[in-house]
Design a protein around this motif. Structure first.
Motif, short mmCIF file in Angstrom:
data_model
loop_
_atom_site.label_atom_id
_atom_site.label_comp_id
_atom_site.label_asym_id
_atom_site.label_seq_id
_atom_site.Cartn_x
_atom_site.Cartn_y
_atom_site.Cartn_z
N ALA A 195 -13.01 0.90 0.41
CA ALA A 195 -12.45 -0.46 0.41
C ALA A 195 -11.75 -0.75 -0.90
CB ALA A 195 -13.55 -1.49 0.69
N ASP A 196 -12.32 -0.31 -2.01
CA ASP A 196 -11.71 -0.53 -3.31
C ASP A 196 -10.38 0.19 -3.42
OD1 ASP A 196 -11.35 -1.35 -5.89
OD2 ASP A 196 -12.64 0.19 -6.77
N VAL A 197 -10.34 1.41 -2.91
CA VAL A 197 -9.09 2.17 -2.93
C VAL A 197 -8.02 1.48 -2.10
CG1 VAL A 197 -8.01 4.35 -2.27
CG2 VAL A 197 -10.21 4.37 -3.45
N GLU A 198 -8.40 1.00 -0.91
CA GLU A 198 -7.44 0.31 -0.05
C GLU A 198 -6.94 -0.97 -0.70
OE1 GLU A 198 -6.08 1.35 2.67
OE2 GLU A 198 -7.26 3.22 2.75
N SER A 199 -7.85 -1.66 -1.40
CA SER A 199 -7.45 -2.90 -2.08
C SER A 199 -6.45 -2.63 -3.18
CB SER A 199 -8.68 -3.59 -2.63
OG SER A 199 -8.32 -4.74 -3.36
N GLN A 200 -6.68 -1.57 -3.96
CA GLN A 200 -5.76 -1.23 -5.04
C GLN A 200 -4.40 -0.80 -4.49
OE1 GLN A 200 -7.22 1.24 -8.19
NE2 GLN A 200 -9.35 0.49 -7.97
N LEU A 201 -4.44 -0.09 -3.37
CA LEU A 201 -3.16 0.33 -2.76
C LEU A 201 -2.37 -0.88 -2.31
CD1 LEU A 201 -4.24 3.47 -0.68
CD2 LEU A 201 -2.79 3.43 -2.72
N ARG A 202 -3.04 -1.86 -1.67
CA ARG A 202 -2.32 -3.07 -1.23
C ARG A 202 -1.77 -3.83 -2.42
NH1 ARG A 202 -6.70 -3.36 2.39
NH2 ARG A 202 -7.74 -4.88 1.06
N ALA A 203 -2.56 -3.90 -3.52
CA ALA A 203 -2.07 -4.60 -4.70
C ALA A 203 -0.85 -3.92 -5.28
CB ALA A 203 -3.19 -4.67 -5.74
N MET A 204 -0.85 -2.58 -5.31
CA MET A 204 0.30 -1.85 -5.81
C MET A 204 1.53 -2.10 -4.94
SD MET A 204 -1.51 1.77 -6.84
CE MET A 204 0.06 2.54 -7.23
N LYS A 205 1.34 -2.15 -3.61
CA LYS A 205 2.47 -2.39 -2.72
C LYS A 205 3.02 -3.80 -2.90
CE LYS A 205 0.93 0.84 0.87
NZ LYS A 205 0.44 0.98 2.26
N ASN A 206 2.12 -4.78 -3.01
CA ASN A 206 2.56 -6.15 -3.20
C ASN A 206 3.28 -6.33 -4.52
OD1 ASN A 206 1.45 -6.87 -0.73
ND2 ASN A 206 -0.55 -7.42 -1.66
N ALA A 207 2.73 -5.70 -5.60
CA ALA A 207 3.38 -5.80 -6.89
C ALA A 207 4.75 -5.16 -6.89
CB ALA A 207 2.50 -5.16 -7.96
N ARG A 208 4.87 -4.08 -6.16
CA ARG A 208 6.17 -3.39 -6.10
C ARG A 208 7.20 -4.23 -5.36
NH1 ARG A 208 7.07 2.82 -3.91
NH2 ARG A 208 9.28 3.00 -4.53
N VAL A 209 6.75 -4.95 -4.28
CA VAL A 209 7.68 -5.77 -3.51
C VAL A 209 8.11 -6.98 -4.33
CG1 VAL A 209 7.91 -7.24 -1.48
CG2 VAL A 209 6.82 -5.00 -1.30
N SER A 210 7.14 -7.60 -5.03
CA SER A 210 7.45 -8.81 -5.80
C SER A 210 8.19 -8.50 -7.09
CB SER A 210 6.16 -9.58 -6.11
OG SER A 210 5.30 -8.74 -6.90
N SER A 211 7.91 -7.43 -7.73
CA SER A 211 8.55 -7.05 -9.01
C SER A 211 8.94 -5.60 -8.96
CB SER A 211 7.60 -7.30 -10.18
OG SER A 211 7.23 -8.67 -10.24
#
Length: 259
Positions: free
Chosen positions: A218-234
């Motif tokens: 779950a932690d790995v999936e959460s970090q992956l989603r955060a990386m994707k969101n950060a990449r889309v926003s910035s």
């Protein structure tokens, strides 16, 4: 190598060492030297006995010589006093003493020749014993050096019985180590898969491991989603490095906004 073959090699090695000990040329040389020394001692003892007998005859001859002189003086004194009968008796005893001295002198001359012969033999035998002792020690030293060289060569070449035993021991030790390592790896796999139960673990340890695995996923999936969101926003932010500050490592694993 089987136990039977190993026992056979050990017995053969001991038998060979026993034969080498029996046929050791160093012991043969020492025994021969001891025999020669005993023979030399016997010759010297015989020489001493002959010298003692010769000295005894010499002392007896000296006594007879003194008596022979005294009888001559007594015969002359008896004639001077007109006692021809006493002079005759002294002369008769003197003649008899001459025969005894002659016999004693013959014995003395024989002992003298025997002494000279024994002295000559003793001298030659002593020289032979001395020469044999030097040769004996040289041969013994050469044999010992050759024996040590053979053992060293056998050890280096691994052809000696002792080195064979060492090699067998090493092979057996390697086999035991390999077997133990394989057994350790197999038991690790069985413990990991759950086929074997770790008696030191708590009764619910298997559930805790599974929940911990789920939390990690779950932690790995959460970090992956955060990386994707950060990449889309910035789009320019291509790194998630916490920074270059010396204490930046303290923020590793912390969520944004954590003090």
């Amino acid at each position: 190598m089987s136990n039977t073959s190993r026992i056979r090699n050990i017995l053969r090695s001991k038998t060979s060492r026993g034969l080498d000990k029996v046929e050791d040329p160093r012991e043969l040389l020492d025994n021969s030297y001891d025999q020669m020394v005993r023979l030399l001692q016997q010759v010297r003892q015989g020489l001493a006995e002959v010298a003692t007998a010769k000295k005894r005859i010499e002392l007896q001859g000296q006594e007879m010589g003194a008596r022979y002189t005294r009888l001559g003086s007594q015969a002359q004194e008896a004639m001077d006093q007109g006692r021809e009968d006493l002079a005759r008796t002294a002369l008769e005893r003197r003649v008899l003493l001459e025969h005894q001295v002659s016999t004693l002198r013959t014995q003395f001359d024989a002992l003298q020749r025997q002494t000279a012969g024994l002295q000559d033999k003793e001298r030659h035998l002593a020289e032979r014993v001395s020469a044999f002792r030097i040769e004996k020690e040289t041969i013994k030293a050469t044999y010992s050096a050759s024996q040590a060289q053979v053992r060293a060569n056998e050890a280096l070449g691994g052809i000696g019985s002792q080195m064979n035993d060492v090699s067998d021991s090493i092979d057996r030790a390697r086999d035991r180590v390999a077997q133990m390592r394989a057994r350790a790896a197999a038991t690790d796999e069985l413990l990991t898969s759950g086929a074997l139960r770790d008696l030191t673990e708590s009764p619910d340890a298997d559930l805790e491991r599974q929940l911990a695995a789920l939390a990690t996923d779950a932690d790995v999936e959460s970090q992956l989603r955060a990386m994707k969101n950060a990449r889309v926003s910035s789009p320019r932010q291509g790194s998630i490095s916490p920074g270059e500050e010396p204490d930046a490592w303290l923020s590793i694993g912390q969520t944004p906004g954590t003090p």
